[in-house]
Motif scaffolding. Structure first.
Motif, PDB file in Angstrom:
ATOM      1  N   LEU A 149       0.825  -1.207   0.000  1.00 54.88           N
ATOM      2  CA  LEU A 149       0.000   0.000   0.000  1.00 54.88           C
ATOM      3  C   LEU A 149       0.860   1.258   0.000  1.00 54.88           C
ATOM      4  O   LEU A 149       0.528   2.251  -0.655  1.00 54.88           O
ATOM      5  N   ALA A 150       1.963   1.218   0.723  1.00 57.71           N
ATOM      6  CA  ALA A 150       2.860   2.378   0.775  1.00 57.71           C
ATOM      7  C   ALA A 150       3.427   2.690  -0.605  1.00 57.71           C
ATOM      8  O   ALA A 150       3.512   3.855  -1.005  1.00 57.71           O
ATOM      9  N   VAL A 151       3.819   1.647  -1.337  1.00 57.78           N
ATOM     10  CA  VAL A 151       4.363   1.855  -2.689  1.00 57.78           C
ATOM     11  C   VAL A 151       3.305   2.475  -3.593  1.00 57.78           C
ATOM     12  O   VAL A 151       3.576   3.435  -4.329  1.00 57.78           O
ATOM     13  N   ALA A 152       2.090   1.948  -3.541  1.00 58.90           N
ATOM     14  CA  ALA A 152       1.016   2.453  -4.401  1.00 58.90           C
ATOM     15  C   ALA A 152       0.696   3.914  -4.094  1.00 58.90           C
ATOM     16  O   ALA A 152       0.556   4.745  -5.006  1.00 58.90           O
ATOM     17  N   VAL A 153       0.598   4.241  -2.804  1.00 49.42           N
ATOM     18  CA  VAL A 153       0.293   5.624  -2.418  1.00 49.42           C
ATOM     19  C   VAL A 153       1.447   6.553  -2.762  1.00 49.42           C
ATOM     20  O   VAL A 153       1.249   7.698  -3.181  1.00 49.42           O
ATOM     21  N   GLY A 212       8.277  27.128  -8.364  1.00 48.27           N
ATOM     22  CA  GLY A 212       7.555  27.951  -7.417  1.00 48.27           C
ATOM     23  C   GLY A 212       6.104  27.536  -7.358  1.00 48.27           C
ATOM     24  O   GLY A 212       5.688  26.507  -7.840  1.00 48.27           O
ATOM     25  N   GLY A 213       5.322  28.368  -6.734  1.00 47.97           N
ATOM     26  CA  GLY A 213       3.895  28.089  -6.663  1.00 47.97           C
ATOM     27  C   GLY A 213       3.526  27.311  -5.425  1.00 47.97           C
ATOM     28  O   GLY A 213       4.356  26.873  -4.650  1.00 47.97           O
ATOM     29  N   ARG A 214       2.234  27.151  -5.271  1.00 45.24           N
ATOM     30  CA  ARG A 214       1.700  26.498  -4.092  1.00 45.24           C
ATOM     31  C   ARG A 214       1.695  24.993  -4.289  1.00 45.24           C
ATOM     32  O   ARG A 214       1.377  24.489  -5.359  1.00 45.24           O
ATOM     33  N   VAL A 215       2.042  24.266  -3.232  1.00 44.42           N
ATOM     34  CA  VAL A 215       2.054  22.801  -3.267  1.00 44.42           C
ATOM     35  C   VAL A 215       0.702  22.301  -2.784  1.00 44.42           C
ATOM     36  O   VAL A 215       0.213  22.700  -1.725  1.00 44.42           O
ATOM     37  N   ALA A 216       0.073  21.419  -3.558  1.00 48.13           N
ATOM     38  CA  ALA A 216      -1.231  20.881  -3.193  1.00 48.13           C
ATOM     39  C   ALA A 216      -1.129  20.059  -1.914  1.00 48.13           C
ATOM     40  O   ALA A 216      -0.130  19.366  -1.670  1.00 48.13           O
ATOM     41  N   VAL A 217      -2.178  20.123  -1.109  1.00 51.23           N
ATOM     42  CA  VAL A 217      -2.184  19.413   0.167  1.00 51.23           C
ATOM     43  C   VAL A 217      -2.295  17.903  -0.041  1.00 51.23           C
ATOM     44  O   VAL A 217      -1.653  17.119   0.666  1.00 51.23           O
ATOM     45  N   GLY A 218      -3.075  17.477  -1.025  1.00 52.88           N
ATOM     46  CA  GLY A 218      -3.310  16.055  -1.258  1.00 52.88           C
ATOM     47  C   GLY A 218      -2.049  15.229  -1.402  1.00 52.88           C
ATOM     48  O   GLY A 218      -1.864  14.236  -0.666  1.00 52.88           O
ATOM     49  N   PRO A 219      -1.140  15.575  -2.319  1.00 56.87           N
ATOM     50  CA  PRO A 219       0.089  14.800  -2.465  1.00 56.87           C
ATOM     51  C   PRO A 219       0.955  14.774  -1.214  1.00 56.87           C
ATOM     52  O   PRO A 219       1.627  13.770  -0.937  1.00 56.87           O
ATOM     53  N   VAL A 220       0.948  15.859  -0.449  1.00 57.70           N
ATOM     54  CA  VAL A 220       1.736  15.891   0.788  1.00 57.70           C
ATOM     55  C   VAL A 220       1.165  14.898   1.796  1.00 57.70           C
ATOM     56  O   VAL A 220       1.911  14.155   2.453  1.00 57.70           O
ATOM     57  N   VAL A 221      -0.154  14.866   1.917  1.00 60.59           N
ATOM     58  CA  VAL A 221      -0.799  13.909   2.819  1.00 60.59           C
ATOM     59  C   VAL A 221      -0.522  12.483   2.355  1.00 60.59           C
ATOM     60  O   VAL A 221      -0.224  11.588   3.167  1.00 60.59           O
ATOM     61  N   GLN A 222      -0.600  12.250   1.048  1.00 61.50           N
ATOM     62  CA  GLN A 222      -0.311  10.923   0.507  1.00 61.50           C
ATOM     63  C   GLN A 222       1.148  10.533   0.770  1.00 61.50           C
ATOM     64  O   GLN A 222       1.435   9.373   1.093  1.00 61.50           O
ATOM     65  N   ALA A 223       2.056  11.491   0.636  1.00 64.93           N
ATOM     66  CA  ALA A 223       3.467  11.223   0.908  1.00 64.93           C
ATOM     67  C   ALA A 223       3.670  10.837   2.361  1.00 64.93           C
ATOM     68  O   ALA A 223       4.435   9.919   2.689  1.00 64.93           O
ATOM     69  N   LEU A 224       2.977  11.541   3.260  1.00 65.52           N
ATOM     70  CA  LEU A 224       3.075  11.231   4.685  1.00 65.52           C
ATOM     71  C   LEU A 224       2.530   9.836   4.968  1.00 65.52           C
ATOM     72  O   LEU A 224       3.135   9.051   5.711  1.00 65.52           O
ATOM     73  N   VAL A 225       1.386   9.508   4.358  1.00 70.12           N
ATOM     74  CA  VAL A 225       0.781   8.185   4.550  1.00 70.12           C
ATOM     75  C   VAL A 225       1.705   7.085   4.031  1.00 70.12           C
ATOM     76  O   VAL A 225       1.895   6.047   4.684  1.00 70.12           O
ATOM     77  N   SER A 226       2.300   7.305   2.859  1.00 69.81           N
ATOM     78  CA  SER A 226       3.203   6.287   2.301  1.00 69.81           C
ATOM     79  C   SER A 226       4.433   6.108   3.189  1.00 69.81           C
ATOM     80  O   SER A 226       4.893   4.988   3.408  1.00 69.81           O
ATOM     81  N   GLY A 227       4.949   7.211   3.731  1.00 68.77           N
ATOM     82  CA  GLY A 227       6.092   7.114   4.633  1.00 68.77           C
ATOM     83  C   GLY A 227       5.755   6.333   5.890  1.00 68.77           C
ATOM     84  O   GLY A 227       6.554   5.504   6.360  1.00 68.77           O
ATOM     85  N   LEU A 228       4.573   6.569   6.436  1.00 66.06           N
ATOM     86  CA  LEU A 228       4.135   5.817   7.606  1.00 66.06           C
ATOM     87  C   LEU A 228       3.972   4.337   7.271  1.00 66.06           C
ATOM     88  O   LEU A 228       4.246   3.461   8.101  1.00 66.06           O
ATOM     89  N   GLY A 229       3.539   4.052   6.034  1.00 69.06           N
ATOM     90  CA  GLY A 229       3.413   2.660   5.609  1.00 69.06           C
ATOM     91  C   GLY A 229       4.759   1.964   5.537  1.00 69.06           C
ATOM     92  O   GLY A 229       4.906   0.818   5.998  1.00 69.06           O
TER      93      GLY A 229
END
Length: 278
Positions: free
Chosen positions: A73-77, A139-156
């Motif tokens: 699951l971590a790899v997929a996310v 530059g520009g704003r970083v979307a929240v979704g990918p950051v949350v997914q990155a955190l979830v994958s790291g926890l996995g």
């Protein structure tokens, strides 16, 4: 010292697996790479049973299967996060979470490394962040979704390390067999549900198989290290794998390291020395 050497070797081999996996994803779909590499790892573990024998146990198989589900699951996310986010943000977020979670759990379980080793752990966590940084973040704003997914994958990924640490000693390769069996079934079910092909791209099969073999070899090294050392230390050393991926990209593909990544590699070497000395 044996655990430190095994965990450091594990990081090098994990990084090599990621290098081959990265090459493979340039030619094949992600699910195809994950499925074939996981299946190759499953086949690789079978000849290890007589070399690293152990008694079959439901606990070892169960912990391994739980670890395999978390890893798959971590790899997929993680790949989904990379597709929708900025790599210079996603990669270090994932790497930091995967290193930090086992450290926190190990300390909560009562592990108490020496002060010198703890300094090495702190240095290693910083090194993981630096070596994972990419140039050209933009530059520009970083979307929240990918950051949350990155955190979830790291926890996995971190959970994968934690769960393998719980495997009873003397169970041999049964936990890794369970891990790979669970991940293969999960990825196959995911591909079927999404109606995605698992056929590799032209010429990519040897690279995918190499990624799977190196990944399983790294898992074996981590399991052996975890049985001999503290989770706090072996997990953070294993999480230094981006450094070896960078070095392979530098010397095999001719990619250039930026100044931050070069500093991260240097810190990683210092972290290993401190943990070994502690």
């Amino acid at each position: 010292m044996t655990a430190v050497l095994l965990a450091t070797a594990c990081a090098v081999v994990y990084g090599t697996a990621d290098f081959f996996g990265g090459l493979a994803t340039r030619r094949s779909r992600v699910l195809s790479v994950v499925m074939i590499s996981q299946f190759a790892g499953l086949l690789f573990v079978l000849p290890l049973f007589p070399l690293l024998p152990g008694a079959f146990g439901a606990a070892a198989l169960g912990w391994g299967m739980a670890a395999g589900v978390c890893g798959a699951l971590a790899v997929a996310v993680f790949y989904r996060a990379l597709a929708g986010g900025v790599m210079s943000v996603v990669a270090p977020t994932t790497a930091t979470a995967s290193a930090a979670l086992p450290v926190l759990v190990g300390l909560a379980m009562g592990e108490r490394p020496t002060a010198v080793a703890l300094c090495g752990v702190a240095l290693a966590l910083l090194a993981v962040v630096l070596v994972s940084r990419q140039s050209g973040a933009g530059g520009g704003r970083v979307a929240v979704g990918p950051v949350v997914q990155a955190l979830v994958s790291g926890l996995g990924f971190g959970a994968f390390f934690i769960l393998l640490k719980q495997v009873p000693e003397g169970s041999g390769m049964w936990s890794l067999f369970g891990a790979r069996l669970a991940s293969v079934v999960l990825v196959a079910a995911l591909a079927l549900a999404l109606r995605r092909t698992l056929r590799p791209g032209p010429g990519s099969l040897p690279v995918i198989v190499a990624a799977g073999l190196f990944d399983m070899a790294a898992n074996v090294l981590f399991l052996l290290a975890a049985q001999r050392g503290m989770l706090v230390l072996v997990s953070v050393l294993a999480s230094l794998y981006p450094a070896s991926t960078l070095m392979l990209a530098r010397y095999v593909l001719g990619e250039r390291l930026n100044g931050v990544q070069t500093a991260g590699v240097g810190l990683a070497l210092g972290a290993v020395a401190l943990i070994a000395g502690g």
